[in-house]
Enzyme design. Structure first.
Site, mmCIF file in Angstrom:
data_model
loop_
_atom_site.group_PDB
_atom_site.id
_atom_site.type_symbol
_atom_site.label_atom_id
_atom_site.label_comp_id
_atom_site.label_asym_id
_atom_site.label_seq_id
_atom_site.Cartn_x
_atom_site.Cartn_y
_atom_site.Cartn_z
ATOM 1 N N GLY A 35 47.694 50.540 37.101
ATOM 2 C CA GLY A 35 46.453 51.671 36.873
ATOM 3 C C GLY A 35 46.160 51.449 38.477
ATOM 4 O O GLY A 35 45.630 50.392 38.664
ATOM 5 N N ASP A 51 46.074 50.792 47.243
ATOM 6 C CA ASP A 51 44.631 50.252 46.205
ATOM 7 C C ASP A 51 44.142 48.435 46.245
ATOM 8 O O ASP A 51 42.832 48.268 46.213
ATOM 9 C CB ASP A 51 45.155 50.038 44.430
ATOM 10 C CG ASP A 51 45.718 50.736 43.936
ATOM 11 O OD1 ASP A 51 45.462 52.424 44.526
ATOM 12 O OD2 ASP A 51 46.399 50.831 43.191
ATOM 13 N N ARG A 105 55.209 41.445 48.428
ATOM 14 C CA ARG A 105 54.960 40.422 47.340
ATOM 15 C C ARG A 105 55.353 41.731 45.857
ATOM 16 O O ARG A 105 54.751 42.676 45.754
ATOM 17 C CB ARG A 105 53.769 39.737 46.566
ATOM 18 C CG ARG A 105 53.503 38.786 47.219
ATOM 19 C CD ARG A 105 52.866 37.998 46.462
ATOM 20 N NE ARG A 105 51.629 37.743 46.786
ATOM 21 C CZ ARG A 105 50.326 36.914 47.308
ATOM 22 N NH1 ARG A 105 50.478 36.063 47.627
ATOM 23 N NH2 ARG A 105 48.657 37.480 47.741
HETATM 24 O O1 RIB Z 1 48.321 53.076 42.798
HETATM 25 C C1 RIB Z 1 49.989 51.857 42.467
HETATM 26 C C2 RIB Z 1 49.420 53.063 40.895
HETATM 27 O O2 RIB Z 1 49.764 54.149 40.353
HETATM 28 C C3 RIB Z 1 50.679 51.423 39.698
HETATM 29 O O3 RIB Z 1 49.503 50.454 39.893
HETATM 30 C C4 RIB Z 1 50.742 52.132 39.147
HETATM 31 O O4 RIB Z 1 49.868 52.326 37.461
HETATM 32 C C5 RIB Z 1 50.483 54.351 39.361
HETATM 33 O O5 RIB Z 1 48.915 54.375 38.538
#
Ligand code: RIB
Length: 301
Positions: free
Chosen positions: A38, A246, A279
């Protein structure tokens, strides 16, 4: 100097495949894992692993995936006290990762789709971080609350949604990849740093805003009050690019919250993203502060 992340919490079902399936094709996976994911949760983990106090605002369902995600976030050092448990399932992502490290992701929103707008903004937070996997109206309210208390706001416009355009002016820092930049500009992203910088400037919604374009293995270009910052990425062996953006956003927010300059924070975030792609997994691949600092120190020698 706390980072507050408002966003999605998913359990990622990650399947390793020799290559990504075409439409209508069946491909045999070589393995699968259930991992934390997420975009919101990933960015919170990335920030917390930099040793910066981090709080997550989001929602999970009343199911085993929700239990697992709360445990994973807490283990990473993320404050989970404000995460709601809503009726229905926790968000789930099906992630295919090819031998080349490319991915294909399908998400089921679950509790993320029902996340209500926050009533209050956590006291003392320096920077508010949001993405586009939870309701847009709730993101708008979160960023507005952040501005009311003088916190800096970072919006990662991922995935790119038409309604996300309304959020862009609410952010002090907008982070997009090339696909998202093209979506919002309604034109193909040009080649070359000068043209890319100009495209990033066209996305600026207001004075003083930073627009940061992540370029995968080519690094990042950022346009803002300080002019253009262009940082290449190191060439690294790629295992899985899921969550690299992220990692970048979470580490950038963490370093900014600690008072580092935009240029310094960008450099660290690019480096950290380069560690994460080596990883498997999204949150699972994110480096600790010790790993980042040790790696940067090696580069200096
Ligand atoms: O950005 C990667 C994420 O996008 C994944 O972890 C998946 O859950 C989606 O939300």
């Amino acid at each position: 100097m706390t980072v507050v992340v408002f966003g999605s919490i998913n359990r990622d079902l990650v399947m390793r495949v020799p290559r990504l399936p075409l439409a209508g094709e069946t491909v045999a996976a070589t393995s699968y894992d259930l991992l934390p994911g997420g975009k919101g949760a990933n960015q919170a983990v990335a920030a917390a692993r930099q040793g910066v106090p981090t709080v997550m605002l989001g929602a999970v369902g009343h199911d085993a995936h929700g239990d697992a995600m709360l445990a994973a976030l807490a283990q990473a050092g993320v404050g989970t006290g404000a995460i709601a448990r809503l009726p229905g399932p926790t968000g789930l992502a099906h992630v295919f990762v090819s031998d080349e490290g490319e991915n294909q992701i399908v998400i089921v929103g679950g509790a993320n789709a029902a996340l209500p707008a926050p009533d209050v903004f956590p006291a003392g937070a320096a920077i508010a971080v949001a993405q586009a996997e939870v309701p847009t109206a709730a993101v708008a309210r979160f960023l507005a609350l952040a501005h009311e208390v003088g916190a800096r706001t970072l919006y990662n416009a991922a995935p790119a949604l038409a309604e996300g355009r309304a959020i862009l002016p609410l952010a002090d820092i907008v982070v997009v990849n090339e696909t998202e930049l093209a979506f919002f500009l309604g034109e193909a992203v040009p080649e070359g740093d000068t043209a890319l910088a100009a495209a990033a400037r066209r996305l600026m919604a207001r004075e003083g805003q930073w627009v940061i374009v992540t370029l995968g293995g080519a690094g990042v270009i950022a346009e803002g009050p300080g002019g253009t910052v262009r940082l290449p990425a190191r060439a690294v062996p790629v295992v899985d690019t899921t969550g690299a953006g992220d990692t970048f956003c979470g580490v950038l927010a963490a370093r900014l919250a600690q008072g580092e300059s935009m240029a310094q924070s960008l450099a660290v975030a690019v480096f950290a993203a380069g560690l994460s792609v080596q990883r498997l997994g999204a949150a699972a691949s994110m480096p600790t502060r010790a790993e980042v600092d040790a790696g940067l120190a090696l580069l200096d020698h």
